[in-house]
Design an enzyme around this catalytic site. Sequence first.
Site, PDB file in Angstrom:
ATOM      1  N   CYS A 145      26.123  90.943  41.840  1.00 19.50           N
ATOM      2  CA  CYS A 145      25.002  90.003  42.005  1.00 19.50           C
ATOM      3  C   CYS A 145      23.741  90.444  41.269  1.00 19.50           C
ATOM      4  O   CYS A 145      22.817  89.653  41.100  1.00 19.50           O
ATOM      5  CB  CYS A 145      24.685  89.806  43.478  1.00 19.50           C
ATOM      6  SG  CYS A 145      25.928  88.839  44.318  1.00 19.50           S
TER       7      CYS A 145
HETATM    8  N1  COA Z   1      32.587  78.214  61.137  1.00 14.99           N
HETATM    9  C1  COA Z   1      32.297  78.428  62.429  1.00 14.99           C
HETATM   10  N2  COA Z   1      32.102  79.643  62.969  1.00 14.99           N
HETATM   11  C2  COA Z   1      32.237  80.699  62.158  1.00 14.99           C
HETATM   12  C3  COA Z   1      32.552  80.576  60.795  1.00 14.99           C
HETATM   13  C4  COA Z   1      32.736  79.278  60.290  1.00 14.99           C
HETATM   14  N3  COA Z   1      33.022  79.055  59.014  1.00 14.99           N
HETATM   15  N4  COA Z   1      32.602  81.812  60.241  1.00 14.99           N
HETATM   16  C5  COA Z   1      32.325  82.686  61.202  1.00 14.99           C
HETATM   17  N5  COA Z   1      32.107  82.023  62.378  1.00 14.99           N
HETATM   18  C6  COA Z   1      31.788  82.592  63.673  1.00 14.99           C
HETATM   19  C7  COA Z   1      32.488  83.910  63.881  1.00 14.99           C
HETATM   20  O1  COA Z   1      33.771  83.680  64.430  1.00 14.99           O
HETATM   21  C8  COA Z   1      31.550  84.615  64.823  1.00 14.99           C
HETATM   22  O2  COA Z   1      31.836  84.183  66.138  1.00 14.99           O
HETATM   23  P1  COA Z   1      31.808  85.215  67.378  1.00 14.99           P
HETATM   24  O3  COA Z   1      30.397  85.757  67.394  1.00 14.99           O
HETATM   25  O4  COA Z   1      32.125  84.323  68.537  1.00 14.99           O
HETATM   26  O5  COA Z   1      32.826  86.243  67.044  1.00 14.99           O
HETATM   27  C9  COA Z   1      30.177  84.075  64.493  1.00 14.99           C
HETATM   28  O6  COA Z   1      30.401  82.875  63.751  1.00 14.99           O
HETATM   29  C10 COA Z   1      29.301  85.018  63.689  1.00 14.99           C
HETATM   30  O7  COA Z   1      29.980  85.419  62.508  1.00 14.99           O
HETATM   31  P2  COA Z   1      29.280  86.315  61.432  1.00 14.99           P
HETATM   32  O8  COA Z   1      30.219  86.596  60.301  1.00 14.99           O
HETATM   33  O9  COA Z   1      28.664  87.485  62.124  1.00 14.99           O
HETATM   34  O10 COA Z   1      28.149  85.292  60.909  1.00 14.99           O
HETATM   35  P3  COA Z   1      26.766  85.610  60.276  1.00 14.99           P
HETATM   36  O11 COA Z   1      25.710  84.982  61.110  1.00 14.99           O
HETATM   37  O12 COA Z   1      26.602  87.048  59.899  1.00 14.99           O
HETATM   38  O13 COA Z   1      26.820  84.788  58.915  1.00 14.99           O
HETATM   39  C11 COA Z   1      27.167  85.249  56.592  1.00 14.99           C
HETATM   40  C12 COA Z   1      27.802  85.046  57.948  1.00 14.99           C
HETATM   41  C13 COA Z   1      28.261  85.640  55.621  1.00 14.99           C
HETATM   42  C14 COA Z   1      26.544  83.944  56.151  1.00 14.99           C
HETATM   43  C15 COA Z   1      26.073  86.332  56.648  1.00 14.99           C
HETATM   44  O14 COA Z   1      26.552  87.481  57.288  1.00 14.99           O
HETATM   45  C16 COA Z   1      25.522  86.726  55.320  1.00 14.99           C
HETATM   46  O15 COA Z   1      25.038  85.910  54.559  1.00 14.99           O
HETATM   47  N6  COA Z   1      25.511  88.048  55.052  1.00 14.99           N
HETATM   48  C17 COA Z   1      24.946  88.621  53.828  1.00 14.99           C
HETATM   49  C18 COA Z   1      25.640  88.067  52.687  1.00 14.99           C
HETATM   50  C19 COA Z   1      25.266  88.656  51.378  1.00 14.99           C
HETATM   51  O16 COA Z   1      24.145  88.839  51.000  1.00 14.99           O
HETATM   52  N7  COA Z   1      26.268  88.918  50.622  1.00 14.99           N
HETATM   53  C20 COA Z   1      26.073  89.315  49.308  1.00 14.99           C
HETATM   54  C21 COA Z   1      27.148  88.659  48.578  1.00 14.99           C
HETATM   55  S1  COA Z   1      26.793  88.670  46.923  1.00 14.99           S
END
Ligand code: COA
Length: 372
Positions: free
Chosen positions: A156
Amino acid sequence: MHNVAITGTGVFTPSEIITNDELVTAFNAYADLWNAENAQAIASGQAEAKEHSSSDFIVAASGIEQRYVLDKDGVLDPSRMFPHLAARPDDEPGHMAEIGVDAAQKALAMAGIAASDVDLVICAASNMERAYPAIGVEIQQLLGAGGFAFDMNVACSSATFGIQTAADMIRSSSIRRALVINPEICSAHLEWRDRDCHFIFGDVATATLLERDEGLTAPHFKILGTRCATQFSNNIRNNNGYLRRTQDRMEDRRDMQFMQNGRKVFKEVLPLVSKHIAGHMADTGIAPADLRRLWLHQANKTMNDYIGKKVLGRMPEPGEQPNILQDYANTSSAGSIIAFSKYSDDLAKGDKGLICSFGAGYSVGSVIVERG
Ligand code: COA
């Protein structure tokens, strides 16, 4: 030592859009199919049923509302969930070169510079279509640019690391002009069948033209400083590479696509980025009040809100920290350049701003600019 300026930017945006609702409908149909095919294993406890995704979750967790892709049909086909991107014959431009050239031509047109006056092309992106010849060299040839070209990959942060690389060569006189091009075909390295990340990425290409800051008459952005930093982490990883040929059952290898531990990335990258920007600003003599705009990496809205607040010491005013991720999703290294390209025209002479990207590596790159 020469001063360096950004004189042009260009964005190639694919024509096909996938909304969250379309994506979730396809994902849920895929999950239902998979659950039906694996009903016995699920009933006996050998496999876990796949849960449905939801548009509300996607917007709340990321701020993403849609994404542009090169091929919508393949991604939305529940029995496929992957774009149709056929390998091009060797005598035709590759996918990355094609979209990179489009973005580069826009950057050149903006600056009024002929491709033949460019003497470095860097293709800086997260994933390369092939090992060699370098995509950058192919783009150089298609554009009719002079000098030399190469590829670099810092995930990135590829765009900002590419800008520092090009700026350093201009500063030291080895080149006069450079194009840093970021063709990011993220749809090809995203696992669209993984509920935790299927909504994250989109496709785009960006280009940034850098020149010696000498005798420039049209509006441009002086580069006041560039800074890059890295710190090893496995929390964002893609194992796809030449070892793939040696693996059995390669179709099923989840680690051959983008993988991340999103929560950890969140927690670890935020302090890294905030500290990096603060150090770079202090060393360049820039106070928070001097910054008119932040063009941040576009991965997650909450993350950008947090960084904006840390950097400015207050909540950014509307327009001070433009996000494009609601429309483009995460486009890896291209995200901050899309934001810069679309939201910089209105700055007045002397206004300062900061471009910052961060991601796998971990890596952080920042570029401090001033409107000239
Ligand atoms: N639809 C519905 N629920 C979902 C889901 C989806 N597509 N994906 C995950 N969930 C649920 C999970 O099951 C989890 O449920 P639980 O708490 O009951 O177990 C909950 O949502 C939280 O999941 P989590 O992965 O912790 O979500 P989050 O709030 O961290 O968001 C991202 C996910 C990926 C958007 C976030 O972590 C993020 O953006 N992180 C940084 C990304 C980044 O900068 N990456 C660099 C890449 S270049």
